[in-house]
Design a protein around this motif. Structure first.
Motif, PDB file in Angstrom:
ATOM      1  N   GLN A 199      -9.054  -1.304  -0.066  1.00  0.00           N
ATOM      2  CA  GLN A 199      -9.465  -0.470  -1.186  1.00  0.00           C
ATOM      3  C   GLN A 199      -9.966  -1.334  -2.356  1.00  0.00           C
ATOM      4  OE1 GLN A 199      -6.806  -0.384   0.719  1.00  0.00           O
ATOM      5  NE2 GLN A 199      -5.920   1.665   0.915  1.00  0.00           N
ATOM      6  N   ASP A 200      -9.250  -2.419  -2.660  1.00  0.00           N
ATOM      7  CA  ASP A 200      -9.690  -3.316  -3.734  1.00  0.00           C
ATOM      8  C   ASP A 200     -11.083  -3.856  -3.437  1.00  0.00           C
ATOM      9  OD1 ASP A 200      -7.369  -3.003  -5.140  1.00  0.00           O
ATOM     10  OD2 ASP A 200      -6.732  -5.095  -5.019  1.00  0.00           O
ATOM     11  N   THR A 245      -3.427   3.970  -3.276  1.00  0.00           N
ATOM     12  CA  THR A 245      -3.431   3.214  -4.532  1.00  0.00           C
ATOM     13  C   THR A 245      -3.129   4.142  -5.713  1.00  0.00           C
ATOM     14  OG1 THR A 245      -5.779   3.638  -4.885  1.00  0.00           O
ATOM     15  CG2 THR A 245      -5.220   1.638  -3.687  1.00  0.00           C
ATOM     16  N   TYR A 290      -9.110   1.563  -9.765  1.00  0.00           N
ATOM     17  CA  TYR A 290      -8.966   0.154  -9.378  1.00  0.00           C
ATOM     18  C   TYR A 290      -8.206  -0.647 -10.432  1.00  0.00           C
ATOM     19  CZ  TYR A 290     -10.837  -4.659  -8.755  1.00  0.00           C
ATOM     20  OH  TYR A 290     -10.988  -6.009  -8.629  1.00  0.00           O
ATOM     21  N   LYS A 350      -4.882  -6.786 -12.517  1.00  0.00           N
ATOM     22  CA  LYS A 350      -6.070  -6.211 -11.877  1.00  0.00           C
ATOM     23  C   LYS A 350      -7.327  -6.526 -12.694  1.00  0.00           C
ATOM     24  CE  LYS A 350      -6.315  -4.175  -8.439  1.00  0.00           C
ATOM     25  NZ  LYS A 350      -6.051  -2.856  -7.883  1.00  0.00           N
ATOM     26  N   ALA A 399      -3.387  -3.408  -1.692  1.00  0.00           N
ATOM     27  CA  ALA A 399      -4.274  -2.587  -0.855  1.00  0.00           C
ATOM     28  C   ALA A 399      -5.620  -3.294  -0.813  1.00  0.00           C
ATOM     29  CB  ALA A 399      -4.405  -1.181  -1.451  1.00  0.00           C
ATOM     30  N   MET A 447       0.850  -1.192   0.000  1.00  0.00           N
ATOM     31  CA  MET A 447       0.000   0.000   0.000  1.00  0.00           C
ATOM     32  C   MET A 447       0.890   1.248   0.000  1.00  0.00           C
ATOM     33  SD  MET A 447      -3.071   1.052   2.685  1.00  0.00           S
ATOM     34  CE  MET A 447      -3.389  -0.639   3.183  1.00  0.00           C
TER      35      MET A 447
END
Lengths: 385, 385
Positions: free
Chosen positions: B211-212, B258, B201, B301, B208, B1
């Motif tokens: 947050q994800d 992020t 994202y 991602k 992180a 992070m």
């Protein structure tokens, strides 16, 4: 989703080397009192870093705030605050130090008997000194909320109060500060944060999808990262994820538009107040018992939790709920936090005392439906023997 | 992070019948200007409810703020604000009205040429009038952030600016106000919020987890509730979940610690500025093209997103990434928002103009790695024909 009002003004400074920002967060003309606990912040150098960052500011120190901070100790700090005309409080520690600092902040500005603050659950507070925090333990979320829990040692009363005036102006969160924590404190912190989430999540469905998924996201994170840091205490990302989860767990977002339980906390508080168990230990004991007792009311959310956090396969709701309870107990035990009263040398004999204290404190109808009367608390605790 | 600083002071009043709280949120001695758009708030009674709630306050009105609010229109409001000594602005509308109100708030307190505010991306702003919002459309998140996007009609410049001074003091969110929206505005709002989340994202992993998972929770919610309200526009819970998702999508939480992309927005802004497409339409066109162009950098991602939002089965990362892109395109199309330039009568001829505008605005290195040069923007847009 239920109606809600949400506001949280605290500024969070998160990551590596944030303590150096202190001089920008506290005005130079402030007279600052640094509040801390048993002295680990001296040994690990955190206090020195804080004082270095504030070298151009007038700084006083007040150490010795104990776990479950004592009213008696905090009142000594209040005297110094008044005498030295302190006008900013900087908590350097975990939830107990921050909670204690919140009480000092309110009591220093209160004219009457300071215990009124706690007895009134904070409603008499009309003013408080500004507060900043340097967090050294991920657990309580106190760094980003307006709640404090204080214990009167003389009478064994552990009680919370809340007030908008005690919201920290800022909190510094350096995950590295948690690297050197004793294992039991790390584990307690994970369990504490985990239960904070569950208190706001395992109730009844109100179709609040964002809040449910935030809860599940935080639970999954703690579930994954908690065991990791027991093995690798210096895993930065795991520590960071735990720290941010613990803060997010109790900053008000999870309870927007949703019912909350808090029976576990209210009963747990009395156990700590009377018998001195760690806060997280009481939660690990009481929550599974509350869930067993209220299983049918909570079944739907328990099943959802089981599915989304513990990958419990779909079956009938009651079975899934039972499996979710068992998975939670297993997790607490794996974190090293025992889940039965007998693990701590306590038994049925405590029930009348707990009930007395709950009645004394006016906590006579607990849970999201306010249906857990003190009589039922006895039945709950029998499930936790 | 990554390290981060987070603070969001806006107060959110969410749910049924919140407009009646207005009189508690705005001091009685304020001279208030209500800012609104094309008049739907007159037709549906919202403006009357607002004025009823403020019946003991001196209130002025400024209507006619258009979608992608025009600098030229807003400057007329600034003149009235100065002339009438307005000291509180109440935006009643969607993101365009709120963005416009933010500009008025800053421009009314700025001595020089007000376009400097936009040209400097907000850095010249040292003061602004206080702002409140009554939100009528779930989409932009402007009700809980400090960003505004304004268009100079004369030169077709659509540009954002940001400043801590333009954060709304409070925002009232009544999901019921969105029941009567035209279907295309509802759909645009869902796509807009969806893309806001994705911009923060779909970059590269930084571990992180909170947050994800918050991002995934919001995406899942919009994915489920978006199609529902196209069929049942008066589904309160679905509207409430969409509204809270859209606000949470851009209140700063997702970007804590992020990286963020925003290439889609910066290119999309130029398309709207030059050719007048709806904001969400430009996002639905550009984002899949950016993803195709940067697929290998974003693959990890994209695959995670595909798995956790679209239930794409585990396989190799590149395949999962491709399937995630296709699922997203399908979702936009199902929401009725087309995903190719040709759907809107535009073709390759726009590329030089877009590149010119990006260069003029200094947006010459886009994306989370700042590697999408204006030359590459041409290649991206060719993927969106």
């Amino acid at each position: 989703m239920q109606n809600f009002v949400y506001q949280n003004t605290a500024k969070i400074l998160f990551g590596r080397d944030q303590i150096s920002s202190l001089s920008q967060e506290i005005a130079l003309d402030k007279r600052v009192m640094i509040v801390y606990g048993g002295g680990s912040v001296k040994r690990n150098g955190v206090l020195k870093r804080v004082k270095d960052a504030l070298q151009n500011t007038i700084v006083f120190e007040f150490g010795g705030v104990e776990a479950n901070p004592h009213y008696e100790t905090l009142m000594k700090a209040v005297d110094i605050v008044k005498q030295e005309k302190i006008d900013f409080l900087l908590a350097v520690g975990g939830g107990s130090v921050i909670d204690g600092t919140k009480f000092i902040a309110a009591a220093a500005c209160y004219e009457g008997d300071a215990w009124d603050i706690v007895k009134s659950y904070g409603s008499v507070v009309q003013k408080a000194l500004p507060i900043g925090c340097v967090l050294t333990l991920a657990a309580t979320g106190s760094e980003m909320n307006n709640v404090s829990v204080v214990t009167k040692a003389a009478t064994k009363d552990k009680l919370f109060f809340a007030s908008p005036y005690i919201m920290p102006q800022f909190s510094i969160l350096e995950p590295e500060l948690t690297f050197t924590l004793p294992e039991n404190q790390t584990a307690n912190g994970v369990v504490d944060a985990f239960v904070h989430i569950l208190e706001q999540y395992i109730t009844y469905p109100v179709n609040a999808k964002v809040q449910d998924r935030l809860a599940e996201g935080l639970l999954n994170t703690l579930k994954e990262e908690g065991p990791k840091v027991l093995v690798s205490p210096e895993d930065y990302d795991a520590r960071a994820n735990i720290m941010w989860s613990a803060t997010m767990a109790l900053n008000g977002l999870l309870s927007t538009g949703t019912p909350a339980d808090w029976a576990t906390h209210l009963i747990g508080q009395e156990i700590t107040g009377l018998y001195g168990l760690d806060h997280a230990q009481t939660l690990a004991i009481v929550m599974p018992a509350i869930w067993q007792y209220c299983r049918s009311e909570k079944a739907e959310k328990l099943a959802q939790y089981g599915s989304r956090v513990w990958d419990i396969p779909a079956s009938d709701t009651e079975t899934m709920a039972e499996q979710a309870i068992q998975a939670t107990v297993k997790f607490f035990e794996e974190m090293g936090v025992k889940t039965h009263l007998s693990d701590y040398g306590l038994g049925e004999e405590i029930i009348p005392e707990i009930i007395n204290k709950l009645e004394e404190h006016g906590h006579v109808a607990l849970g999201e439906h306010s249906t857990i009367t003190t009589e039922k608390v006895g039945e709950v605790l029998r499930l936790a023997l």
